[in-house]
Enzyme design. Structure first.
Site, PDB file in Angstrom:
ATOM      1  N   ARG A  17      24.616   2.464  42.663  1.00  0.00           N
ATOM      2  CA  ARG A  17      25.726   3.417  42.730  1.00  0.00           C
ATOM      3  C   ARG A  17      25.303   4.879  42.927  1.00  0.00           C
ATOM      4  O   ARG A  17      25.938   5.584  43.715  1.00  0.00           O
ATOM      5  CB  ARG A  17      26.646   3.272  41.505  1.00  0.00           C
ATOM      6  CG  ARG A  17      27.339   1.901  41.457  1.00  0.00           C
ATOM      7  CD  ARG A  17      28.377   1.795  40.358  1.00  0.00           C
ATOM      8  NE  ARG A  17      29.534   2.608  40.608  1.00  0.00           N
ATOM      9  CZ  ARG A  17      29.789   3.763  40.008  1.00  0.00           C
ATOM     10  NH1 ARG A  17      28.954   4.232  39.095  1.00  0.00           N
ATOM     11  NH2 ARG A  17      30.859   4.451  40.316  1.00  0.00           N
TER      12      ARG A  17
ATOM     13  N   GLY B 268      41.339  -0.545  38.896  1.00  0.00           N
ATOM     14  CA  GLY B 268      40.999   0.837  39.222  1.00  0.00           C
ATOM     15  C   GLY B 268      41.037   1.792  38.049  1.00  0.00           C
ATOM     16  O   GLY B 268      40.842   2.997  38.222  1.00  0.00           O
TER      17      GLY B 268
ATOM     18  N   GLU C  63      44.457  -6.088  37.374  1.00  0.00           N
ATOM     19  CA  GLU C  63      43.141  -6.650  37.744  1.00  0.00           C
ATOM     20  C   GLU C  63      42.010  -5.682  37.437  1.00  0.00           C
ATOM     21  O   GLU C  63      41.347  -5.203  38.354  1.00  0.00           O
ATOM     22  CB  GLU C  63      43.115  -6.822  39.267  1.00  0.00           C
ATOM     23  CG  GLU C  63      43.542  -8.108  39.800  1.00  0.00           C
ATOM     24  CD  GLU C  63      43.693  -8.004  41.313  1.00  0.00           C
ATOM     25  OE1 GLU C  63      44.142  -8.987  41.881  1.00  0.00           O
ATOM     26  OE2 GLU C  63      43.387  -6.958  41.916  1.00  0.00           O
ATOM     27  N   PRO C  64      41.773  -5.359  36.182  1.00  0.00           N
ATOM     28  CA  PRO C  64      40.704  -4.414  35.883  1.00  0.00           C
ATOM     29  C   PRO C  64      39.323  -5.060  36.004  1.00  0.00           C
ATOM     30  O   PRO C  64      39.147  -6.213  35.616  1.00  0.00           O
ATOM     31  CB  PRO C  64      40.977  -4.044  34.417  1.00  0.00           C
ATOM     32  CG  PRO C  64      41.668  -5.253  33.866  1.00  0.00           C
ATOM     33  CD  PRO C  64      42.457  -5.862  34.989  1.00  0.00           C
ATOM     34  N   GLY C  65      38.379  -4.304  36.526  1.00  0.00           N
ATOM     35  CA  GLY C  65      36.988  -4.749  36.539  1.00  0.00           C
ATOM     36  C   GLY C  65      36.178  -3.775  35.704  1.00  0.00           C
ATOM     37  O   GLY C  65      35.840  -4.030  34.546  1.00  0.00           O
ATOM     38  N   ARG C  66      35.957  -2.598  36.290  1.00  0.00           N
ATOM     39  CA  ARG C  66      35.149  -1.557  35.650  1.00  0.00           C
ATOM     40  C   ARG C  66      35.589  -1.255  34.210  1.00  0.00           C
ATOM     41  O   ARG C  66      34.756  -1.099  33.319  1.00  0.00           O
ATOM     42  CB  ARG C  66      35.318  -0.274  36.495  1.00  0.00           C
ATOM     43  CG  ARG C  66      34.447   0.875  36.125  1.00  0.00           C
ATOM     44  CD  ARG C  66      34.909   2.133  36.882  1.00  0.00           C
ATOM     45  NE  ARG C  66      35.212   1.876  38.266  1.00  0.00           N
ATOM     46  CZ  ARG C  66      34.322   1.975  39.254  1.00  0.00           C
ATOM     47  NH1 ARG C  66      33.104   2.356  38.996  1.00  0.00           N
ATOM     48  NH2 ARG C  66      34.664   1.711  40.503  1.00  0.00           N
TER      49      ARG C  66
ATOM     50  N   TYR D  26      29.457  -3.048  38.523  1.00  0.00           N
ATOM     51  CA  TYR D  26      28.854  -2.832  39.845  1.00  0.00           C
ATOM     52  C   TYR D  26      27.372  -2.465  39.741  1.00  0.00           C
ATOM     53  O   TYR D  26      26.847  -1.731  40.574  1.00  0.00           O
ATOM     54  CB  TYR D  26      29.657  -1.780  40.640  1.00  0.00           C
ATOM     55  CG  TYR D  26      31.130  -2.124  40.692  1.00  0.00           C
ATOM     56  CD1 TYR D  26      31.591  -3.140  41.522  1.00  0.00           C
ATOM     57  CD2 TYR D  26      32.063  -1.488  39.865  1.00  0.00           C
ATOM     58  CE1 TYR D  26      32.932  -3.505  41.536  1.00  0.00           C
ATOM     59  CE2 TYR D  26      33.405  -1.853  39.869  1.00  0.00           C
ATOM     60  CZ  TYR D  26      33.830  -2.853  40.712  1.00  0.00           C
ATOM     61  OH  TYR D  26      35.155  -3.223  40.723  1.00  0.00           O
TER      62      TYR D  26
ATOM     63  N   TYR E 280      27.035   6.187  46.114  1.00  0.00           N
ATOM     64  CA  TYR E 280      28.209   7.066  45.914  1.00  0.00           C
ATOM     65  C   TYR E 280      27.874   8.377  45.213  1.00  0.00           C
ATOM     66  O   TYR E 280      28.789   9.061  44.746  1.00  0.00           O
ATOM     67  CB  TYR E 280      29.251   6.396  45.011  1.00  0.00           C
ATOM     68  CG  TYR E 280      29.645   4.979  45.289  1.00  0.00           C
ATOM     69  CD1 TYR E 280      30.256   4.623  46.477  1.00  0.00           C
ATOM     70  CD2 TYR E 280      29.476   4.002  44.310  1.00  0.00           C
ATOM     71  CE1 TYR E 280      30.666   3.305  46.692  1.00  0.00           C
ATOM     72  CE2 TYR E 280      29.879   2.695  44.515  1.00  0.00           C
ATOM     73  CZ  TYR E 280      30.476   2.357  45.717  1.00  0.00           C
ATOM     74  OH  TYR E 280      30.886   1.064  45.918  1.00  0.00           O
TER      75      TYR E 280
ATOM     76  N   CYS F 134      10.907   2.833  47.505  1.00  0.00           N
ATOM     77  CA  CYS F 134      10.363   3.736  48.534  1.00  0.00           C
ATOM     78  C   CYS F 134      11.486   4.430  49.291  1.00  0.00           C
ATOM     79  O   CYS F 134      11.677   4.214  50.490  1.00  0.00           O
ATOM     80  CB  CYS F 134       9.484   2.948  49.481  1.00  0.00           C
ATOM     81  SG  CYS F 134       7.964   2.499  48.695  1.00  0.00           S
TER      82      CYS F 134
HETATM   83  C1  LIG Z   1      41.763  -5.807  44.926  1.00  0.00           C
HETATM   84  C2  LIG Z   1      40.962  -5.234  43.831  1.00  0.00           C
HETATM   85  N1  LIG Z   1      41.325  -5.487  42.575  1.00  0.00           N
HETATM   86  C3  LIG Z   1      40.618  -5.003  41.527  1.00  0.00           C
HETATM   87  C4  LIG Z   1      39.500  -4.227  41.731  1.00  0.00           C
HETATM   88  C5  LIG Z   1      38.747  -3.740  40.535  1.00  0.00           C
HETATM   89  O1  LIG Z   1      38.634  -2.380  40.522  1.00  0.00           O
HETATM   90  P1  LIG Z   1      38.030  -1.658  39.217  1.00  0.00           P
HETATM   91  O2  LIG Z   1      36.707  -2.287  38.953  1.00  0.00           O
HETATM   92  O3  LIG Z   1      37.918  -0.236  39.612  1.00  0.00           O
HETATM   93  O4  LIG Z   1      38.993  -1.904  38.106  1.00  0.00           O
HETATM   94  C6  LIG Z   1      39.097  -3.915  43.032  1.00  0.00           C
HETATM   95  C7  LIG Z   1      37.917  -3.078  43.274  1.00  0.00           C
HETATM   96  O5  LIG Z   1      37.477  -2.819  44.341  1.00  0.00           O
HETATM   97  C8  LIG Z   1      39.846  -4.440  44.119  1.00  0.00           C
HETATM   98  O6  LIG Z   1      39.511  -4.191  45.382  1.00  0.00           O
END
Ligand SMILES: Cc1ncc(COP(=O)(O)O)c(C=O)c1O
Length: 442
Positions: A328, A246, A288-291, A388, A332, A359
């Protein structure tokens, strides 16, 4: 300019030392371009912050942000673990050659088939989301006589977004065990008495695109209140705390997230302090970073097409992609910034709204973007699309999904091929019902 982005002597945007107009000519548009050096830099920033503390830690890349074989291989090379949320993501990771022991399996409705697949692979950790899943996993492990490490996902009563966070007490969420609910205590008891499910710890995730660490810190404080109660009542002390992802990024100049390493320091310090207060060993800290790892590293290249001027109102500039490659903004109302990548050295002094080609009136990538005079055929770069974007891409209006390239040190590598029209009908079958007459199958 982010990461390795620069402007060359031709006035073109370059990424990873590669001219974006060359990328567009070689691979077509729309095109996702990932700056590998920036992804590595983000990972190193987090690692170095963890290294300052005498704690065990783990970074798992939340692969829902961008999932592909090459991305998983990069993650593996960088020594990260991987978080998957479906059988499909797990399958991709296996195809990429990752060690299943380094994979965590998330999801609020894992099917029996997905859990079995994960167990077949010898998955590292399953993040159990609810008691329905717990019962299913319990039966599977007994039937197979196979043990597995689990964390329980908890809704910690804190929800965070950007600068705001809310302490909600009983959280209204489809994810995880409610922290105040009896089901979590029952679940802990079940796991404690189970010979094959090893309850290693707890997981929570408080939200996305979070700019400050107060939400993370508050969640940790809240959770330690419960950890104390569970230790006293149930004799359960977590060995692992996974505080989720997050961490926010800078999509536009209006966004001002704190640096990634600051997040890590504040999280670890809080966990250390809370553990000391309870006189318990400091658990392993997992994030657990993604973004935050891939978002700013991704740029989407589009070719400019039709321009429509609505006198006194606005000018629309359409590009050859849209909500099919970046959902996105429509989903959002997310904001992005853009540049004319083929005229990157020319002052941006015109306001145009970048429209997608789908469209839907809502298929707008950026309202009121600032660009120089832009003509059809010019190359438009939309920044910060690495998270995303491709993973939410779709075939609405039967648009083929774009290709993905990685760039680094002047080299470019195609890592996902562009879909073709043939790909679009690959799973379609002919209509044959009318050939067999009026059937009555009842
Ligand atoms: C359980 C969990 N972990 C990690 C993430 C990754 O979040 P972010 O991409 O904002 O770091 C998410 C995103 O929805 C999530 O639901």
């Amino acid at each position: 300019m982010r990461g390795t982005q620069s402007i060359n002597h031709l006035g073109h945007l370059t990424i990873g030392g590669v001219d974006t107009t060359w990328l567009a000519q070689s691979f077509g548009t729309p095109l996702y371009v990932y700056d590998v050096a920036l992804m590595k830099q983000n990972v190193n920033l987090m690692k170095q912050a963890f290294e300052e503390f005498p704690v065990q830690w783990q970074i798992a890349y939340a692969s829902k942000a961008f999932s592909s074989v090459a991305m998983y291989q990069l993650v593996d090379q960088l020594g990260l673990a991987l978080d998957v949320v479906s059988g499909g993501e797990l399958y991709t990771a296996i195809q990429a050659g990752l060690d299943p022991k380094h994979i965590h399996f998330h999801g609020n409705n894992k099917s029996e088939q997905e859990l079995s697949f994960a167990l077949d692979q010898g998955i590292g950790t399953i993040i159990v989301d609810n008691d329905f899943e717990l019962d299913m996993l319990s039966e599977l492990t007994v039937a197979r006589q196979q043990s597995v490490d689990v964390l329980f996902r908890i809704t910690p009563g804190v929800e965070a977004h950007t600068h705001e966070y809310i302490t909600t007490g009983q959280e209204d969420s489809k994810f995880g065990f409610n922290v105040n609910d009896q089901t979590i205590e029952n679940a802990v008891r079940l796991a404690q008495s189970h010979s094959l499910m090893n309850l290693k710890g707890l997981h929570w995730h408080i939200g996305s695109q979070i700019f400050e660490s107060m939400g993370f810190v508050t969640a940790i404080k809240n959770m330690f209140g419960h950890i104390k109660a569970w230790r006293d009542r149930l004799g359960f002390t977590p060995e692992i705390l996974n505080v989720g992802g997050g961490f926010g990024i800078q999509y536009t100049k209006e966004d001002d997230p704190i640096p990634l390493d600051t997040h890590i320091r504040e999280i670890v310090q809080q966990i250390q302090q809370a553990s000391e207060q309870l006189k318990m060993p400091v658990p392993e800290v997992w994030v657990e970073p993604g973004r935050a790892l891939v978002g700013e590293a991704g740029t989407t290249l589009y070719t400019a097409g039709a321009k429509k001027h609505v006198p006194g109102i606005r000018t629309y500039l359409s590009v050859d992609g849209g909500m099919t490659d970046n959902l996105r903004p429509a989903l959002y109302q997310s904001k992005y910034e853009a540049m004319n990548a083929s005229k990157a050295d020319i002052k941006a002094d015109q306001t145009v709204s970048l429209a997608g080609k789908c469209c839907e009136s809502g298929d707008m990538l950026i309202w009121d973007a600032c660009l120089p005079e832009t003509l059809p055929g010019d190359l438009i770069a939309v920044f910060c699309t690495g998270a995303y974007g491709y993973s939410m891409a779709n075939n609405y209006n039967r648009l083929p999904r774009p290709a993905v390239v990685f760039v680094e040190n002047g080299d470019a590598q195609l890592v996902v091929r562009r879909e073709t029209y043939a790909d679009l009908v690959r799973h379609d079958l002919d209509y044959t019902l009318s050939l067999s007459g009026v059937g009555n199958k009842s």
